[in-house]
Design an enzyme around this catalytic site. Sequence first.
Site, PDB file in Angstrom:
ATOM      1  N   ASP A 106       0.825  -1.193   0.000  1.00 44.62           N
ATOM      2  CA  ASP A 106       0.000   0.000   0.000  1.00 44.62           C
ATOM      3  C   ASP A 106       0.868   1.255   0.000  1.00 44.62           C
ATOM      4  OD1 ASP A 106       0.778  -0.808   2.621  1.00 44.62           O
ATOM      5  OD2 ASP A 106      -0.712   0.508   3.513  1.00 44.62           O
TER       6      ASP A 106
ATOM      7  N   GLU B 103      -0.180  -1.320   5.847  1.00 47.10           N
ATOM      8  CA  GLU B 103       0.969  -0.880   6.649  1.00 47.10           C
ATOM      9  C   GLU B 103       0.972   0.628   6.836  1.00 47.10           C
ATOM     10  OE1 GLU B 103       5.032   0.520   7.614  1.00 47.10           O
ATOM     11  OE2 GLU B 103       3.803   0.996   5.866  1.00 47.10           O
TER      12      GLU B 103
END
Length: 404
Positions: A81, A146
């Site tokens: 991400d 994350e």
Amino acid sequence: MIIDHENILNLANQHRSSIYGFLRDMVAIPSQSRNEKKIINRIKKEMTDVGFDRIEIDVMGNLLGYIGTGKHLIAMDAHVDTVGPGKMDNWHHDPYKGYEDDTTIYGLGTSDQAGGMAAMVYAGKIIKELGLDPDLTLLVTGTVQEEECDGLCWRYIIEQTGIRPEFVISTEPSSGKIRRGQKGRMEMRLFVEGKSAHASTPERGDNAIFKMVPILSELEQLAGRLKEDPFLGKATLTVSEIFFTSPARCAVADSCWVSIDRRLTAGETVEDALSEIRNLDSVLDAGATVTLYNYDLPSYTGLVYPTECYFPSWTIEEDHPICRLLVKAYSSIFNQTPEIDNWDFSTNGVAIMGQHHIPCIGFGPGQIDQAHAPNEKIMKKDLVEAAALYAAIPGVYIKHIKEK
């Protein structure tokens, strides 16, 4: 696996065009936290194409790619991400186009952290071409969420699937250095209650914003006297957000709260950090409450795995076998001794090492100052060299095991 480091570097160079193309494909897919499904599927396809033996997507949506079936499990990790692009006017090139010149690839996520993923996948291809020792299994993870909640993905992997590697290489950008630790962090909410009244007669109320003012001043003073560690450095504290409620602009504010970002150096606990704020004179005078935020947003699969926003610091010693292993692999590939340092930002290591005590160490292509910055970029040379280093690690590790 034959440990021929010159051959490994040659193979990495032979695959450089594929590495660059794969990275540009990832950059072209918007993949902010909780919206990683498309990039996970794109990485899964690349893993399939280069010959990974087994590929799974867990219930949270993390991608798990395996090479080999040996009894010794080692892992390499990249989160897939990104943060958002921010103000588009600050970008010289479209952040989702992956503009490329002779030396560099530009785009959102190139350093943080698609570059690490591209290098890992092609390290997998090199390992398949050279052969992996039958006693080893390599796990390559593409992890989610994350950027919103570091370590949550690995907490899920360890706690819910029972996967526990012997060590993990984090491929976060490391500016060419080996990184063996980081500060921890916690996200706190400090809340002050007030009482509303008409703004023409404020003395009838209790202005929560005014009550917050001395607290902010004392927090700033506290930040200047926090603990310092010789390796991880000084702990930090900053107020990152401020909020209030009021019936109207012509009324006294009846509540006010701030968000506090607290970075924890070695030896600090969550209880210590909460207590030092709760015991400030201004906090006690205002009757303020200080609590941890919770993270409970669903992954792209819909899974909610709630956690308190506390992420412990972690280090491994410079003479730890895994640190020595990475130094040896680096020296053999590049013919020089690496620099060793810490990360000043947070990584999935907060769960891997900080919470679950699995040895974790980092080396990733890309420069640290490119993370979360407009005009993010990565050097092509860094990608190829990282792929070679990652491909060398299994052979160096199994040699270490068999020599013990």
